[in-house]
Design a protein around this motif. Structure first.
Motif, PDB file in Angstrom:
ATOM      1  N   LYS A  56       0.823  -1.215   0.000  1.00  0.00           N
ATOM      2  CA  LYS A  56       0.000   0.000   0.000  1.00  0.00           C
ATOM      3  C   LYS A  56       0.852   1.257   0.000  1.00  0.00           C
ATOM      4  O   LYS A  56       0.416   2.313  -0.448  1.00  0.00           O
ATOM      5  N   LEU A  57       2.090   1.135   0.479  1.00  0.00           N
ATOM      6  CA  LEU A  57       3.020   2.268   0.475  1.00  0.00           C
ATOM      7  C   LEU A  57       3.863   2.306  -0.794  1.00  0.00           C
ATOM      8  O   LEU A  57       4.735   3.157  -0.935  1.00  0.00           O
ATOM      9  N   GLY A  58       3.620   1.368  -1.707  1.00  0.00           N
ATOM     10  CA  GLY A  58       4.349   1.358  -2.976  1.00  0.00           C
ATOM     11  C   GLY A  58       5.515   0.395  -3.026  1.00  0.00           C
ATOM     12  O   GLY A  58       6.198   0.304  -4.044  1.00  0.00           O
ATOM     13  N   PHE A  59       5.788  -0.324  -1.959  1.00  0.00           N
ATOM     14  CA  PHE A  59       6.869  -1.311  -1.951  1.00  0.00           C
ATOM     15  C   PHE A  59       6.357  -2.614  -2.549  1.00  0.00           C
ATOM     16  O   PHE A  59       5.163  -2.894  -2.518  1.00  0.00           O
ATOM     17  N   ARG A  60       7.254  -3.406  -3.103  1.00  0.00           N
ATOM     18  CA  ARG A  60       6.862  -4.644  -3.750  1.00  0.00           C
ATOM     19  C   ARG A  60       7.663  -5.816  -3.175  1.00  0.00           C
ATOM     20  O   ARG A  60       8.881  -5.898  -3.381  1.00  0.00           O
TER      21      ARG A  60
END
Length: 150
Positions: A56-60
């Motif tokens: 959700k914070l853009g990390f994968r």
């Protein structure tokens, strides 16, 4: 989610939905930003929650063949019934925390159907083969416990 990744042999780096907690590495600053594992999760699905919050914070989350371990699975819970109940409680908690309301209703209904079908199926198999149907009968009988989640 092995079904979603087809024939991937795990011999290359790849972004995934969730990294298993048996060997999860995370940058300390991201760990602190996320507040670590959510203490709501007693056991099972805490890493899924962490990965979903990071996403959700853009990390994968990703898997790499460069990191290897030997994981002696099945050591956390000796009883198959208790393990199934705890993993289901973790999954139900994950659904309640991360899924939209309409999907929650469907997801929880599917869990009820899954456990009931296993209980009925094992009962039928027990009648035909003389085996034991106690595991799924017990799990179904304790549905009020696992449907609450943690």
């Amino acid at each position: 989610n092995p079904e979603a990744y087809g024939g991937w042999q795990r011999d290359s780096e790849r972004e995934v939905d969730i990294v298993t907690g048996c060997f999860l590495m995370i940058d300390r600053s991201l760990w602190e930003r996320l507040g670590g594992f959510d203490p709501t999760f007693f056991m099972y699905a805490e890493e899924a929650d962490l990965c979903l919050r990071a996403s959700k914070l853009g990390f994968r989350p990703a898997v790499t063949p460069a990191a290897e371990i030997i994981h002696l699975g099945g050591r956390s819970e000796a009883s198959p019934v208790e393990k199934t109940i705890k993993t289901t409680r973790g999954r139900v908690t994950l659904i309640r925390k991360h899924w939209p309301a309409w999907q929650r209703t469907v997801g929880l209904a599917l869990f009820r159907g899954w456990a009931l079908s296993r209980a009925l199926g094992s009962h039928i198999a027990h009648d035909r083969r003389g085996g034991s149907s106690d595991k799924w009968k017990t799990i179904w009988g304790r549905r009020s416990e696992w449907l609450k989640g943690y």
